[in-house]
Design a protein around this motif. Structure first.
Motif: not given
Length: 158
Positions: A92, A96, A8-9, A5-6, A154-156, A3, A150-151
Motif C-alpha cells: 500500500d 500510494h 486486496d493489494t 470495490e476495495k 482507496q489509498l488517498q 461505489t 480505484s487504488l
C-alpha cells in the motif's frame, strides 16, 4: 455515484526486495541517507522494476533490544548498523507513492510545476515530470487503468 470495490493489494503481482542502505544526492543539495528497495511488477507483458526509497527510521529491531546510545554519539550509528533491520514498505505504501508520482499525468508541465513547486524553465523539473509520466504509463500497463484509478481513491488517505 458509483461505489468502488476495495482491491486486496496483497493479491497484486508486486514484489518488494531490499537492495541497500545508500545516500541519495538527487533530492536537492542535501544528501539523504536512506534504504533502497526494488519493486517488481509482473504480468503477461513482462516485468517492470522501479526503485523505492525510504528513510533510515524505517527499521525494526530484534525482540527486546533497544539502541543504548544517544543519537549524537558515534556508538549509536555503529549499533544501528549492526542490529537495525530495514523494515520493508507495505505494498500500500509503495502504491500510494507511485500513484502520487503518476498523478503528473493529470497536468501539463506548466501546471504540474506550479502545483509541486518546480520551475517550468528547469531541465531537472522536465526530467522529473517525464519520469512521473513514465510511472503513470507503467502503472496502467502492469495493473490496468481501472485498478490504478480505484487504488488512487482507496489509498488517498494513507
Amino acid at each position: 455515484m458509483d461505489t468502488i470495490e476495495k482491491i486486496d493489494t496483497s493479491t497484486l503481482p508486486i514484489k518488494i526486495e531490499f537492495v541497500t542502505k545508500t545516500i541519495k544526492t538527487d533530492f536537492g543539495d542535501k544528501p539523504w541517507p536512506c534504504f533502497e528497495w526494488r519493486v517488481t511488477f509482473s504480468n503477461k507483458y513482462g516485468q517492470w522494476l522501479t526503485p523505492y526509497f525510504c528513510g533510515l527510521a524505517h527499521v525494526k529491531y530484534p525482540k527486546n533490544m533497544k539502541n543504548p546510545y544517544p543519537k549524537n554519539v558515534i556508538g549509536w550509528e555503529q549499533w544501528e548498523n549492526q542490529y537495525a533491520i530495514p523494515k520493508a514498505p507495505s505494498v500500500d505504501e509503495v502504491l500510494h507513492s507511485l500513484i502520487l508520482d503518476a498523478s503528473a499525468s493529470d497536468y501539463n508541465l506548466q501546471d504540474w510545476c506550479a502545483e509541486f513547486g518546480y520551475s517550468d524553465d528547469s531541465i531537472r523539473a522536465l526530467n522529473t515530470y517525464r519520469q512521473c509520466l513514465e510511472t503513470a504509463a507503467n502503472l496502467r500497463k502492469y495493473l490496468g487503468a481501472d485498478v490504478v484509478r480505484s487504488l488512487a481513491v482507496q489509498l488517498q488517505d494513507l
